[in-house]
Design an enzyme around this catalytic site. Structure first.
Site, PDB file in Angstrom:
ATOM      1  N   CYS A  65      32.249  22.768   5.189  1.00  0.00           N
ATOM      2  CA  CYS A  65      32.043  23.986   5.722  1.00  0.00           C
ATOM      3  C   CYS A  65      32.814  24.929   4.731  1.00  0.00           C
ATOM      4  O   CYS A  65      34.072  24.910   4.606  1.00  0.00           O
ATOM      5  CB  CYS A  65      32.343  24.306   7.166  1.00  0.00           C
ATOM      6  SG  CYS A  65      31.009  23.471   8.227  1.00  0.00           S
ATOM      7  N   GLN A  66      32.062  26.097   4.396  1.00  0.00           N
ATOM      8  CA  GLN A  66      32.823  26.936   3.531  1.00  0.00           C
ATOM      9  C   GLN A  66      33.985  27.652   4.190  1.00  0.00           C
ATOM     10  O   GLN A  66      34.809  27.998   4.033  1.00  0.00           O
ATOM     11  CB  GLN A  66      31.569  27.949   3.196  1.00  0.00           C
ATOM     12  CG  GLN A  66      32.218  29.243   2.169  1.00  0.00           C
ATOM     13  CD  GLN A  66      31.123  30.218   1.714  1.00  0.00           C
ATOM     14  OE1 GLN A  66      29.744  29.942   2.024  1.00  0.00           O
ATOM     15  NE2 GLN A  66      31.467  30.991   0.977  1.00  0.00           N
TER      16      GLN A  66
END
Length: 140
Positions: free
Chosen positions: A51-52
């Site tokens: 996930c960013q």
């Protein structure tokens, strides 16, 4: 409620909006209503890889149901995990493992996310399913 029923409910809710700006606002509102994960679960182990933004996911097995809590440092991502928790929390491991994820395409979520957020969505789903697999294996 069964997973399929919850997914259909979400598809119906998303169909009420005319455009994606309204849908993004709705997703953000869902995130604001997400019950907060306890600080003790905001650990490196509960951080979703891929996930960013930072997303913590924690699952507990209670009476053959998996109960999830989560949080994120990004408001849109928090809304996305809130949708997934709504679908999968309080379901049996077997039902989570068998669940069809077609509702995500039905609401158009993946196609309206940036590539990094779409990867994050896939990682969130994978983590939820991994919890279910682990709890299902313990039961056997």
């Amino acid at each position: 409620m069964k997973i399929k029923d919850i997914q259909e409910e979400i598809v119906d809710e998303f169909s009420m909006f005319d455009d994606w700006m309204q849908r993004y606002e709705y997703i953000i509102d869902l995130g604001k209503n997400l019950p907060l994960i306890k600080d003790e679960f905001k650990t490196e182990n509960n951080l979703i890889k891929g996930c960013q933004s930072k997303v913590w996911l924690q699952g507990q097995h209670n009476d053959d149901k998996v109960v999830f809590t989560a949080d994120s440092d990004a408001i849109l991502t928090k809304g996305i995990i809130a949708i997934l928790i709504r679908v999968f929390s309080n379901q049996t491991p077997a039902d989570i493992i068998a669940a069809d994820m077609g509702f995500i395409d039905e609401i158009g979520l993946k196609e309206h996310l940036s590539p990094t957020r779409a990867n994050g969505l896939v990682s969130m789903i994978k983590n939820i399913k991994m919890y279910a697999l682990a709890f299902d294996a313990k039961k056997g």
